[in-house]
Design a protein around this motif. Sequence first.
Motif, PDB file in Angstrom:
ATOM      1  N   ILE A 280       0.852  -1.256   0.066  1.00 53.52           N
ATOM      2  CA  ILE A 280      -0.047  -0.080   0.074  1.00 53.52           C
ATOM      3  C   ILE A 280       1.003   1.493   0.085  1.00 53.52           C
ATOM      4  O   ILE A 280       1.942   1.374   0.731  1.00 53.52           O
TER       5      ILE A 280
ATOM      6  N   THR B  32       1.643   4.987   0.768  1.00 55.06           N
ATOM      7  CA  THR B  32       1.137   6.086   1.936  1.00 55.06           C
ATOM      8  C   THR B  32       1.626   7.385   1.793  1.00 55.06           C
ATOM      9  O   THR B  32       1.184   8.383   2.202  1.00 55.06           O
TER      10      THR B  32
ATOM     11  N   ILE C  88      -6.774  -4.430   5.534  1.00 59.77           N
ATOM     12  CA  ILE C  88      -6.613  -3.353   4.480  1.00 59.77           C
ATOM     13  C   ILE C  88      -7.826  -2.254   4.844  1.00 59.77           C
ATOM     14  O   ILE C  88      -7.576  -1.161   4.493  1.00 59.77           O
ATOM     15  N   TYR C  89      -9.115  -2.641   5.101  1.00 57.52           N
ATOM     16  CA  TYR C  89     -10.129  -1.747   5.405  1.00 57.52           C
ATOM     17  C   TYR C  89      -9.984  -0.736   6.430  1.00 57.52           C
ATOM     18  O   TYR C  89      -9.912   0.504   6.398  1.00 57.52           O
TER      19      TYR C  89
ATOM     20  N   LYS D 176      -6.683   1.466   5.707  1.00 54.33           N
ATOM     21  CA  LYS D 176      -7.042   2.727   4.918  1.00 54.33           C
ATOM     22  C   LYS D 176      -7.812   3.893   5.648  1.00 54.33           C
ATOM     23  O   LYS D 176      -7.906   4.900   5.373  1.00 54.33           O
ATOM     24  N   LYS D 177      -8.589   2.937   6.527  1.00 54.85           N
ATOM     25  CA  LYS D 177      -9.561   4.136   7.383  1.00 54.85           C
ATOM     26  C   LYS D 177      -8.557   5.152   8.352  1.00 54.85           C
ATOM     27  O   LYS D 177      -8.855   6.050   8.451  1.00 54.85           O
TER      28      LYS D 177
ATOM     29  N   LEU E 220      -5.542   5.638   7.440  1.00 57.28           N
ATOM     30  CA  LEU E 220      -4.692   6.638   6.585  1.00 57.28           C
ATOM     31  C   LEU E 220      -5.645   7.916   6.253  1.00 57.28           C
ATOM     32  O   LEU E 220      -5.065   8.850   6.252  1.00 57.28           O
ATOM     33  N   LYS E 221      -6.734   7.713   6.049  1.00 57.70           N
ATOM     34  CA  LYS E 221      -7.822   8.776   6.001  1.00 57.70           C
ATOM     35  C   LYS E 221      -7.961   9.581   7.085  1.00 57.70           C
ATOM     36  O   LYS E 221      -7.743  11.145   6.887  1.00 57.70           O
TER      37      LYS E 221
END
Length: 159
Positions: free
Chosen positions: A64, A66, A148-149, A152-153, A155-156
């Motif tokens: 991923i 970043t 992963i979900y 990514k949450k 990271l947001k």
Amino acid sequence: MKLKRNSDNWFDIILGGFTSTLLFIPVCILISTEFNFEINFLHFILPVLFTIYIQWKDEYFSEINTKLTEKNNFEIVAKTLNNLNWEYFKKYDEIKLRNNKFYLNSLDVTIITRSKKIFYNFNYRNLIRSGRPAFFFGISTILKMIFIYNLKKELKNMK
């Protein structure tokens, strides 16, 4: 990027691939009889090719991007694993999961944080010295998607 393997890796691949193929052949036979396929060699070739592909793909890391530093990536991964209640430890430059949950017992999860990237691999573990299975009821895929979900949450939220 490839996983580092120990000396038992070939035993795991050959025996695990063989047993996975043998378990997958009846599924192919059932599907082909249900849809009236007349090509009999597919009953055996398809499971062998699928197992070889899964075993080959199993050794490589997914990544991923970043655009963050290595330290920030480690903090995000640590926060994600804490939110999932997955215990982990740092081993050299890798993050490994402890077998603290029943569904994590069959997996060997490796996460590596680098500058601008997070590498991860969800592998099946050789539990009973009978080879490492190539696939096992989708446990690896489901847990990888959950990870992963949540990653990514995080990271947001970080940006």
